[in-house]
Design an enzyme around this catalytic site. Structure first.
Site, short mmCIF file in Angstrom:
data_model
loop_
_atom_site.label_atom_id
_atom_site.label_comp_id
_atom_site.label_asym_id
_atom_site.label_seq_id
_atom_site.Cartn_x
_atom_site.Cartn_y
_atom_site.Cartn_z
N TRP A 93 0.84 -1.22 0.00
CA TRP A 93 0.00 0.00 0.00
C TRP A 93 0.86 1.25 0.00
CZ3 TRP A 93 -1.56 3.32 4.49
CH2 TRP A 93 -0.72 3.16 5.59
N GLU B 248 0.72 -1.97 13.04
CA GLU B 248 0.81 -3.44 13.11
C GLU B 248 1.22 -3.94 14.50
OE1 GLU B 248 3.49 -4.20 9.89
OE2 GLU B 248 1.89 -4.22 8.40
C1 BGC Z 1 4.74 -1.33 7.60
C2 BGC Z 1 3.72 -1.41 6.49
C3 BGC Z 1 4.43 -1.29 5.16
C4 BGC Z 1 5.56 -2.31 5.04
C5 BGC Z 1 6.39 -2.11 3.79
C6 BGC Z 1 5.80 -2.41 7.39
O1 BGC Z 1 6.76 -2.31 8.40
O2 BGC Z 1 4.12 -1.52 8.85
O3 BGC Z 1 2.78 -0.37 6.63
O4 BGC Z 1 3.53 -1.48 4.13
O5 BGC Z 1 6.43 -2.19 6.15
O6 BGC Z 1 6.98 -0.84 3.77
#
Ligand code: BGC
Length: 758
Positions: free
Chosen positions: A357, A488
């Site tokens: 995203w 996350e």
């Molecule tokens: C982030 C995500 C992101 C991904 C790739 C993760 O650490 O939490 O939002 O899409 O890294 O950059």
């Protein structure tokens, strides 16, 4: 923190060799031209820690997934961009001793990445173990104008000693991904061919059957005279080598010019690919080194003309913003809707080179403002091409009626991610894809795209949201359970405010676009509705009911939106109470402890404030910012830039500067201690956003572009350009004056703070 690189407005410079940082330097000094790229490794053998990484855009392998506990709906493979042709490597031996900076004594060393010219170079004086002394000067680049070409010029000067110098120049496709799940090799069916000073190698990817090929031509000179040596040739499966031996003595200067053409079946017919590469490299040879270099430099000069940002008074910020812009344009140039922007670009293997995203939420605004609308459009078309797989993905999870769930991680449209709490639950990515369509249309005014492609994607995403919520009797509201928001560090929560908000927005926006198309071109709408089996009365009515009755968690007393149900019940603490030696949390705390804590990985509620700023007043923003910012640990590179922009809106310049610099110098200063894995390419667009949308205050409202400039204390002047609906605008300001100049295109009115100037 890196202190070993010199701060300079246009260059990264390593003065004196720092082998302890070699992996970081290789990432930072990466090269690319959108079609292929490579880490900034040495050309000659290096037996110290290194990752010889060369990647061809869009050429991937579906590596069988490795998980501890299989869950229904998991993807069977993780598609990853392949480590491909090692094209710039050489083996150099003097009197039988292979030159290797890990073994030799480095008497002087200088490595430079010149971002203005897009050229990586190095000079070093070495004392070999056998006592001989040589100097190396190399220069290489991935051609920006001719995107099949990689060019290297490698000079060896004998300072002490004499004897046989062997120069072995090779192309190697017998390479492996460091991140292979099962330690397998992904290339097969190699073929080679040699002819005079030219050699070609090709191979196929297993399963996906992409064919990649590279052809090289070498030219050797001794003390300025081109040599007509018959090379010895090595030819084996997936490997070709042209070797030269010369008798040399102190004072001799040998220059190898290696030109390589490489590509894949994404661009050339499979059977003709090796021959085409031979032709391209022969054309390059005829153009000659100087002409090629000039075309490359001119290309970068044009790019900088449009995309450069000039910051006066702060060298560190100046270097960083250019580094970010440079890496973005090395990664993605927007000439192919099958390509996208991996979070590490061509600088490392983490994240598999796949699409996240990040592209829609972070990269799109950068390309919209610094390139022709076609570039950003390609990024949207990429998702449109993958709509059938997104529908199939949703179907696999139990959704129906044309609902789509775009993947969290993908290469070809199929989901590759395999942690249930993200794969199935981090569904806000669908919202970012819808938001990007809105952002693009708002910026460019391109309604053709909206009606021919965008609306189809919007309807499929809205259908997903309509099925993903459910009616809660106790609440008498629609709710959304089992979600992971952008943060996350919380999984499987109920009613993540950001996800609910973007879902609701998406339903209304899609409805509005439908109404617009219906009134502008009723026939086209009927056709689309028929094609999508869109039952207007039932579906729109259902969407409206969801919009009217959607639950959005908030705490009225604190005056904030709640990240999710129960967030306030967590033990509350502020991020500055975490001891420095426990940061980043994901390296020091158990996952269980992270999940139970109130600490937020990245902008979540505040991501919503960034996207939907106009829906809220400044007091709402202030209260939410003041609540969530101190609880955010910014352990995703995507986070600080969003906080920087919001801090600007709140006149918190110091904080905004701190956050902007954290994104801008994330890799240069190795702030998260992970630059060895590659650079954070997608968040680099966040640096641009923090400067242009934050300090430049650029906003698009009601078909009008506007700026609300502000300068952080460290800067005396800021100057940038943006493209806007066929115009090119330059914005320059210091503490006395704001100057907005129309460089190209028809007259327009522009907003500056709240005033409109025609
Ligand atoms: C982030 C995500 C992101 C991904 C790739 C993760 O650490 O939490 O939002 O899409 O890294 O950059």
């Amino acid at each position: 923190m890196n202190t070993y690189l010199t701060i300079d407005p246009w260059k990264l410079m390593e003065q004196g060799f720092h082998p302890e940082h070699q992996m970081v330097t290789e990432s930072l000094f990466s090269l690319g031209n959108g079609r292929f790229g490579q880490r900034g490794c040495f050309e000659e053998t290096y037996t110290g820690k290194t990752l010889q990484g060369n990647y061809l855009a869009g050429v991937y392998y579906p590596d069988k997934t490795r998980v501890g506990w299989w869950k229904n709906g998991y993807p069977e493979y993780f598609a990853k961009v392949l480590n491909a042709i090692d094209w710039s490597s050489l083996r150099i031996s003097m009197e039988g001793e292979e030159v290797d900076l890990h073994q030799a004594t480095c008497e002087s060393f200088y490595r430079e990445l010149d971002m203005k010219r897009g050229v990586l170079s190095r000079q070093c004086d070495l004392k070999l173990v056998n006592g001989d002394r040589i100097s190396i000067a190399s220069e290489r680049y991935c051609h920006a104008e001719y995107p099949d070409l990689g060019i290297l010029r490698y000079q060896i000067r004998i300072r002490e000693g004499k004897g046989t110098l062997a120069v072995q120049s090779y192309l190697d496709l017998d390479v492996q991904n460091q991140d292979a799940n099962w330690e397998e090799k992904f290339w097969e069916d190699g073929q080679t061919q040699m002819d005079g000073q030219t050699a070609v190698v090709s191979a196929y990817t297993r399963k996906t059957r992409f064919r990649a090929a590279a052809a090289m031509v070498n030219q050797l000179s001794l003390n300025g005279t081109i040599l007509d040596l018959d090379p010895f040739r090595v030819q084996r499966d997936k490997y070709v080598e042209l070797g030269y031996e010369l008798d040399v003595e102190a004072g001799d200067e040998i220059i190898l010019t290696k030109m390589v053409s490489m590509s894949s079946t994404l661009y050339y017919d499979e059977t003709r690919l090796p021959a085409e590469m031979m032709t391209r490299v022969e054309e390059a040879r005829l153009k000659g080194y100087s002409a090629l270099l000039k075309a490359h430099e001119d290309h970068w000069a044009r790019k900088w003309q449009e995309a450069d940002i000039v910051i006066d008074g702060d060298l560190s910020a100046q270097q960083a913003i250019r580094f970010n812009i440079f890496q973005l344009y090395q990664t993605y140039t927007g000439d192919d809707d099958r390509l996208n922007i991996g979070p590490k670009g061509f600088t490392g293997e983490k994240y598999g080179g796949s699409t996240y995203w990040d592209t829609e939420a972070y990269c799109l605004p950068f390309y919209l403002a610094t390139a022709s609308p076609q570039v950003a459009r390609q990024l949207l078309l990429y998702r449109h091409r993958q709509l059938p797989q997104a529908i199939a993905n949703a179907r696999k999870l139990g959704f129906s009626g044309g609902a789509a769930l775009f993947p969290m991680v993908t290469m070809n449209g199929e989901e590759c991610h395999n942690e249930w709490e993200i794969t199935f639950e981090e569904i806000h990515r669908n919202g970012a894809i819808a938001y990007a369509i809105h952002d693009y249309v708002r910026y460019t005014g391109d309604r053709d795209y909206l009606w021919s492609h965008g609306l189809e994607v919007l309807i499929a995403i809205s259908r997903f949201w309509a099925q993903r919520v459910h009616w809660s009797s106790p609440q008498q509201r629609y709710v959304m359970h089992g979600v992971t928001g952008p943060n996350e560090y919380e999984n499987n929560v109920n009613n993540n405010w950001y996800t609910l908000y973007i879902a609701r927005w998406c339903l209304t926006y899609t409805r509005d676009v439908i109404h617009e198309l219906k009134s502008q071109d009723p026939k086209a709408w009927l056709q689309l509705a028929d094609q999508l089996k869109f039952y207007e009365h039932t579906e729109l009515r259902q969407w409206q009911e969801i919009v009217d009755f959607l639950y959005l968690p908030e705490d009225k007393e604190l005056g904030i939106f709640l990240q999710q149900d129960g967030y306030l019940e967590k033990e509350q603490a502020l991020a500055d109470s975490i001891p420095a030696d426990q940061r980043p949390l994901n390296e020091h705390w158990s996952w269980d402890r992270i999940l139970r804590s109130c600490f937020i990985k990245q902008a979540d509620v505040l991501q919503g404030f960034y996207f939907f700023e106009e829906d809220f007043d400044l007091d709402q923003l202030r209260r939410n910012y003041q609540y969530y910012e101190p609880r955010t640990v910014h352990e995703s590179s995507l986070s600080p830039c969003v906080h920087a922009i919001l801090a600007c809106s709140l006149d918190e310049d110091e904080k905004a500067y701190e956050m902007m610099m954290r994104t801008a110098r994330l890799d240069l200063d190795n702030i998260n201690n992970d630059t060895k894995d590659g650079c954070h390419i997608t968040s680099m667009a966040g640096t641009w956003m923090a400067v242009v949308k934050g300090f430049g205050g650029m906003r698009v409202r009601d078909d009008q572009v506007g700026f609300s400039p502000r300068l952080p204390e460290a800067w005396s002047r800021l100057n940038f350009r943006v493209r806007w609906r066929g115009r090119s605008l330059e914005i320059a300001f210091d503490r006395q004056e704001i100057r907005i100049t129309l460089l190209e295109g028809a007259p327009l009115s522009v907003r500056c703070y709240e005033d409109v100037y025609a």
